[in-house]
Design an enzyme around this catalytic site. Structure first.
Site, PDB file in Angstrom:
ATOM      1  N   ASP A  65       2.643   1.226  -1.768  1.00 57.03           N
ATOM      2  CA  ASP A  65       3.851   0.970  -1.060  1.00 57.03           C
ATOM      3  C   ASP A  65       4.614  -0.290  -1.817  1.00 57.03           C
ATOM      4  O   ASP A  65       6.061  -0.530  -1.397  1.00 57.03           O
ATOM      5  CB  ASP A  65       3.593   0.372   0.475  1.00 57.03           C
ATOM      6  CG  ASP A  65       2.802  -0.817   0.282  1.00 57.03           C
ATOM      7  OD1 ASP A  65       2.324  -1.241  -0.666  1.00 57.03           O
ATOM      8  OD2 ASP A  65       2.540  -1.517   1.392  1.00 57.03           O
ATOM      9  N   SER A  66       4.379  -0.722  -2.945  1.00 53.88           N
ATOM     10  CA  SER A  66       5.025  -1.285  -3.888  1.00 53.88           C
ATOM     11  C   SER A  66       6.384  -0.731  -3.972  1.00 53.88           C
ATOM     12  O   SER A  66       7.379  -1.359  -4.530  1.00 53.88           O
ATOM     13  CB  SER A  66       4.561  -2.172  -4.794  1.00 53.88           C
ATOM     14  OG  SER A  66       3.953  -1.147  -5.768  1.00 53.88           O
ATOM     15  N   ASP A 104      -1.078   4.841  -0.574  1.00 52.17           N
ATOM     16  CA  ASP A 104      -1.086   3.869   0.405  1.00 52.17           C
ATOM     17  C   ASP A 104      -0.396   4.186   1.986  1.00 52.17           C
ATOM     18  O   ASP A 104       0.203   5.009   2.168  1.00 52.17           O
ATOM     19  CB  ASP A 104      -0.083   2.722  -0.256  1.00 52.17           C
ATOM     20  CG  ASP A 104      -0.657   1.394  -0.221  1.00 52.17           C
ATOM     21  OD1 ASP A 104      -2.014   1.274  -0.008  1.00 52.17           O
ATOM     22  OD2 ASP A 104       0.083   0.625  -0.994  1.00 52.17           O
ATOM     23  N   LYS A 134      -5.103   4.456   0.812  1.00 54.12           N
ATOM     24  CA  LYS A 134      -5.716   3.135   0.630  1.00 54.12           C
ATOM     25  C   LYS A 134      -4.764   2.461   2.083  1.00 54.12           C
ATOM     26  O   LYS A 134      -3.789   2.706   2.153  1.00 54.12           O
ATOM     27  CB  LYS A 134      -4.952   2.508  -0.502  1.00 54.12           C
ATOM     28  CG  LYS A 134      -5.179   0.877  -0.622  1.00 54.12           C
ATOM     29  CD  LYS A 134      -5.105   0.385  -2.147  1.00 54.12           C
ATOM     30  CE  LYS A 134      -3.613   0.095  -2.326  1.00 54.12           C
ATOM     31  NZ  LYS A 134      -2.954  -0.960  -1.393  1.00 54.12           N
ATOM     32  N   GLU A 136      -4.651  -1.802   3.733  1.00 54.31           N
ATOM     33  CA  GLU A 136      -4.652  -3.095   3.501  1.00 54.31           C
ATOM     34  C   GLU A 136      -5.558  -3.687   4.743  1.00 54.31           C
ATOM     35  O   GLU A 136      -5.277  -3.220   5.991  1.00 54.31           O
ATOM     36  CB  GLU A 136      -3.530  -3.994   3.648  1.00 54.31           C
ATOM     37  CG  GLU A 136      -2.720  -3.913   2.312  1.00 54.31           C
ATOM     38  CD  GLU A 136      -1.337  -4.596   2.165  1.00 54.31           C
ATOM     39  OE1 GLU A 136      -1.338  -5.385   2.987  1.00 54.31           O
ATOM     40  OE2 GLU A 136      -0.623  -4.184   1.419  1.00 54.31           O
ATOM     41  N   GLU A 203      -6.769  -8.246  -4.436  1.00 54.82           N
ATOM     42  CA  GLU A 203      -5.624  -8.744  -5.085  1.00 54.82           C
ATOM     43  C   GLU A 203      -5.622 -10.094  -4.775  1.00 54.82           C
ATOM     44  O   GLU A 203      -5.832 -10.907  -3.753  1.00 54.82           O
ATOM     45  CB  GLU A 203      -4.215  -8.057  -4.203  1.00 54.82           C
ATOM     46  CG  GLU A 203      -3.071  -8.712  -4.882  1.00 54.82           C
ATOM     47  CD  GLU A 203      -1.705  -7.824  -4.389  1.00 54.82           C
ATOM     48  OE1 GLU A 203      -2.005  -6.772  -3.804  1.00 54.82           O
ATOM     49  OE2 GLU A 203      -0.561  -8.121  -4.733  1.00 54.82           O
TER      50      GLU A 203
HETATM   51  O1  KIV Z   1       1.405  -1.140  -3.366  1.00 59.23           O
HETATM   52  C1  KIV Z   1       0.782  -1.255  -4.595  1.00 59.23           C
HETATM   53  O2  KIV Z   1       1.349  -1.472  -5.595  1.00 59.23           O
HETATM   54  C2  KIV Z   1      -0.589  -1.798  -4.403  1.00 59.23           C
HETATM   55  C3  KIV Z   1      -1.016  -2.590  -5.655  1.00 59.23           C
HETATM   56  C4  KIV Z   1      -0.730  -3.896  -5.786  1.00 59.23           C
HETATM   57  C5  KIV Z   1      -2.547  -2.479  -5.544  1.00 59.23           C
HETATM   58  O3  KIV Z   1      -1.136  -1.985  -3.195  1.00 59.23           O
END
Ligand code: KIV
Length: 291
Positions: A65-66, A104, A134, A136, A203
């Site tokens: 999600d970055s 994510d 993924k 969090e 992280e």
């Molecule tokens: O969204 C992302 O890029 C991430 C990485 C930092 C692992 O979750």
């Protein structure tokens, strides 16, 4: 832009009958089997062509999600939607052939209940063709991780610095500077493992804590701002190639695409203004030998 695709092949999503595959795709069990072995190479990817370039060099491509920040210019990841993740996930699946592709779960799509998390994660898997999601969270997300994994959706967990908790943490803060906090984070790692996560992103934690977490669990730890002793590493592609202005301590720049893009755009602008582009090689003539 060229009218011919430079992708080496289409993904199973767009072309389910294509076979044989030159190289088998990384699977969740094969990824897990690398615990303590050759370090796992992971990068983020958000577009089909970048995914295609990174694919043969990586074990895992994360549609993280970055992308809200590095692609869409958002100030943080909180505004990212399921639709963003699905659209970029589809692109990456078209470009990636051998890497394990993980997408994510964005903020607000999984926290409310395990059932809602399943509904949204199933949509991600169905609409992108990715192998896993993924999310969090540590101990507080264990019930959700268990719910998803028992129903056929592999989950990569994400502990330590969790960007979606920006507002409760009051900023992006490195975790584990105080040894008294270590137990909670190690316990998070144990709980997500017990709940069935196949791997965990660690992280923004201090190096000795990342090592302790890696030793404490039997699933691969993937570090970002963590330790070389993690079972694998991940970076955000745009950070790594200098396409995003931030350079936190954990980012190593392996290239400078900003310089390259600016240089190319400067030269282009100069040539357009001087009427040097398009030149003879870039125009169509009447004799049809120019394609
Ligand atoms: O969204 C992302 O890029 C991430 C990485 C930092 C692992 O979750």
């Amino acid at each position: 832009m060229s009218s011919q695709s430079t992708l080496s092949k289409k993904s199973a999503v767009t072309d389910p009958d294509q076979s044989p595959r030159p190289r088998p795709r990384m699977t969740v069990p094969k990824f897990m089997a690398r615990k303590g072995g050759e370090p796992l190479v992971c990068l983020t990817a958000y577009t089909a062509h970048v995914a295609n370039l990174l694919d043969k060099r990586c074990d895992l491509l994360l549609v993280g999600d970055s992308l809200g920040m590095v692609i869409h210019g958002m100030p943080n990841t909180l505004g990212v939607t399921l639709e963003h993740m699905i659209m970029h996930g589809q692109g990456v699946m078209r470009g990636a052939e051998k890497s394990l592709v993980v997408v994510d779960m964005p903020f607000g799509s999984f926290e409310e209940s395990p059932e809602i998390a399943f509904r949204n994660a199933a949509r991600v898997v169905k609409e992108t063709g990715c192998a896993a999601v993924k999310l969090e969270g540590g101990a507080e997300m264990a019930a959700t991780i268990r719910h998803l994994t028992r129903r056929g959706i592999p989950v990569m967990a994400h502990i330590g610095l969790m960007p979606q908790s920006l507002n409760t943490m009051g900023g992006f803060k490195v975790a584990g500077r105080d040894e008294r906090d270590w137990q909670t984070i190690i316990q998070d790692a144990r709980e997500v493992e017990k709940a069935g996560a196949f791997s965990v992103v660690v992280e923004g934690v201090t190096e000795p804590l990342a090592e302790k977490i890696t030793d404490a669990i039997a699933i691969p730890t993937i570090g970002i701002g963590a330790s070389v002793k993690c079972d694998g590493q991940i970076l955000v592609f745009e950070d790594m190639v200098g396409l995003f202005p931030r350079v936190p301590t954990f980012v190593k720049r392996y290239g400078n695409m900003q310089e390259m893009i600016e240089g190319a755009a400067d030269t282009y602008a100069e040539e357009v203004k001087a009427r040097r582009f398009p030149g003879d090689d870039h125009v169509y003539t009447l004799n049809r030998t120019d394609g």
